[in-house]
Write an enzyme that holds these catalytic residues in place. Structure first.
Site, PDB file in Angstrom:
ATOM      1  N   ASP A 136       0.823  -1.220   0.000  1.00  0.00           N
ATOM      2  CA  ASP A 136       0.000   0.000   0.000  1.00  0.00           C
ATOM      3  C   ASP A 136       0.860   1.275   0.000  1.00  0.00           C
ATOM      4  O   ASP A 136       0.367   2.364   0.246  1.00  0.00           O
ATOM      5  CB  ASP A 136      -0.950   0.009   1.206  1.00  0.00           C
ATOM      6  CG  ASP A 136      -0.210  -0.062   2.537  1.00  0.00           C
ATOM      7  OD1 ASP A 136       1.043  -0.131   2.541  1.00  0.00           O
ATOM      8  OD2 ASP A 136      -0.881  -0.034   3.596  1.00  0.00           O
ATOM      9  N   GLU A 143       1.571   4.076   7.516  1.00  0.00           N
ATOM     10  CA  GLU A 143       0.484   3.644   6.637  1.00  0.00           C
ATOM     11  C   GLU A 143      -0.123   4.843   5.903  1.00  0.00           C
ATOM     12  O   GLU A 143       0.054   5.991   6.323  1.00  0.00           O
ATOM     13  CB  GLU A 143      -0.615   2.986   7.492  1.00  0.00           C
ATOM     14  CG  GLU A 143      -0.178   1.716   8.196  1.00  0.00           C
ATOM     15  CD  GLU A 143      -0.137   0.498   7.259  1.00  0.00           C
ATOM     16  OE1 GLU A 143       0.007   0.665   6.026  1.00  0.00           O
ATOM     17  OE2 GLU A 143      -0.233  -0.621   7.772  1.00  0.00           O
TER      18      GLU A 143
END
Ligand code: GLP
Length: 248
Positions: A136, A143
């Site tokens: 990702d 993140e």
């Protein structure tokens, strides 16, 4: 930003190890920012081999790792601390007191993260930061988010990251849901960055990070702003950008 496209895993690992070795030779007391995951394993193998051949000396090197799972102690085989012992620390002459990993065993996230920022600051910052990249686009455990993080902080891992990292957790053990990670700000302050990515699963995040907009929803995209970043790829990871890069 420089790109290196390697023919195979061995060349990929060697090219990244070359850059780290050059740093250690040029500045024997350098600070290396180190990474875990499968991507840097071959690079650590090369560095260990070159140390064993007498070509490298890590006795004055300091290492500062990117991240650690919350709740795991260094003796837990799934911890990043354990990984580093196994793949690097125990195979070279780096001094144990000069190696640093966030203290995942400290349940007080604020205290653990503040202590880690102090370690980075007192070491004088990072000379060379080694990175992998998550499917990702995460770097360390930063993140996708609404804003770029600055210092070390506690993150709730994305379901896709938990799933991607499940392969390291055997015997029905679960991937911890939280981790302590160096912030994007600290990573970006490193004087040099070397990012390794291999395999088809990295094609999309590599393309989005290096040829898409610089956005916190694709954390590695911030590296486009770094003045000295080298991206070491294999053919599969480079597939989406091959016709847009010059390689050496
Ligand atoms: C984990 C680590 C990252 C690493 C990523 C990719 O999430 N926290 O630092 O870059 O995995 O791992 P791999 O190299 O195994 O694909």
């Amino acid at each position: 930003m420089r790109f290196i496209v390697a023919k195979n895993d061995e060349e990929l690992s060697q090219r990244a190890a070359d850059l780290i070795a050059a740093q250690v030779i040029l500045k024997p007391d350098c600070v290396l920012g180190l990474a875990t995951g499968s991507s840097p394993i071959g690079t650590y193998d090369c560095l260990a081999k070159w140390y064993q051949e007498g070509r490298l000396d890590f006795s004055h090197v300091t290492s500062i790792n990117l991240d650690e799972y919350q709740g795991l102690t260094p003796d837990n085989p799934q911890s990043y601390h354990y990984f580093m012992n196994e793949h690097f620390y125990s195979r070279v002459n780096i001094r144990p007191e000069n190696t640093h990993v966030p203290d995942g065993a400290d349940p007080d996230a604020e205290r653990a993260c503040k202590a880690y920022d102090k370690i980075i600051q007192e070491a004088g910052g990072i000379d060379l930061q080694l990175l992998g990249i998550g499917p990702d686009g995460h770097i360390g455990f930063n993140e996708p988010a609404d804003a770029f993080s600055v210092g070390t902080h506690c993150v709730a891992l994305d379901p896709s990251t938990i799933q991607a990292n499940q392969r390291f957790f055997t015997d029905g053990q679960e991937v911890p849901r939280h981790a302590y990670t160096m912030g994007i700000g600290s990573i970006l302050r490193a004087r040099k960055i070397v990012l390794i990515a291999s395999g088809a699963a990295k094609k999309a995040p590599v393309e989005a990070s290096f040829f898409g907009p610089v956005v916190p929803s694709m954390p590695a995209s911030i590296l486009q702003l770094h003045p000295d970043c080298t991206v070491v790829l294999d053919e599969a990871a480079a597939a989406g950008i091959r016709d847009r890069i010059e390689t050496d």
